[in-house]
Design a protein around this motif. Structure first.
Motif, PDB file in Angstrom:
ATOM      1  N   SER A 147      66.659 -41.737  62.178  1.00 34.78           N
ATOM      2  CA  SER A 147      67.289 -40.737  62.818  1.00 34.78           C
ATOM      3  C   SER A 147      68.448 -40.348  61.822  1.00 34.78           C
ATOM      4  N   LEU A 148      69.193 -41.286  61.557  1.00 37.54           N
ATOM      5  CA  LEU A 148      70.227 -41.033  60.569  1.00 37.54           C
ATOM      6  C   LEU A 148      69.984 -40.637  59.009  1.00 37.54           C
ATOM      7  N   LEU A 149      68.803 -41.223  58.590  1.00 34.33           N
ATOM      8  CA  LEU A 149      68.382 -40.572  57.409  1.00 34.33           C
ATOM      9  C   LEU A 149      67.667 -39.073  57.455  1.00 34.33           C
ATOM     10  N   VAL A 150      67.062 -38.951  58.690  1.00 39.01           N
ATOM     11  CA  VAL A 150      66.502 -37.808  58.812  1.00 39.01           C
ATOM     12  C   VAL A 150      67.822 -36.700  58.831  1.00 39.01           C
ATOM     13  N   ASP A 151      68.798 -36.956  59.596  1.00 40.05           N
ATOM     14  CA  ASP A 151      69.922 -36.124  59.670  1.00 40.05           C
ATOM     15  C   ASP A 151      70.688 -35.883  58.326  1.00 40.05           C
TER      16      ASP A 151
END
Length: 71
Positions: free
Chosen positions: A5-9
């Motif tokens: 999720s952090l990578l997507v963000d």
């Protein structure tokens, strides 16, 4: 899951929906389900970048995971 999720963000902040979508695909292939928030953020960035093809892919993912996105 949180790392994905952090990578997507991070990709979304950089206005790169294509890379964000690739990370979400990796997340799904690894056996994790994307959160509603992640899909909504991804969809919003696709719309802002006028990437309607990726927007349709996000909508399809939401349907596959039975996540109601709204409009």
């Amino acid at each position: 899951m949180r790392t994905y999720s952090l990578l997507v963000d991070a990709h979304l902040i950089n206005r790169d929906p294509r890379s964000a979508m690739a990370v979400s695909d990796d997340m799904i292939n690894a056996g994790f389900e994307p959160s509603k928030e992640t899909l909504k953020n991804l969809r919003r960035r696709c719309f802002r970048e006028l990437d309607y093809k990726k927007d349709a892919q996000v909508e399809s993912l939401a349907k596959n995971f039975q996540i109601r996105m709204g409009s």
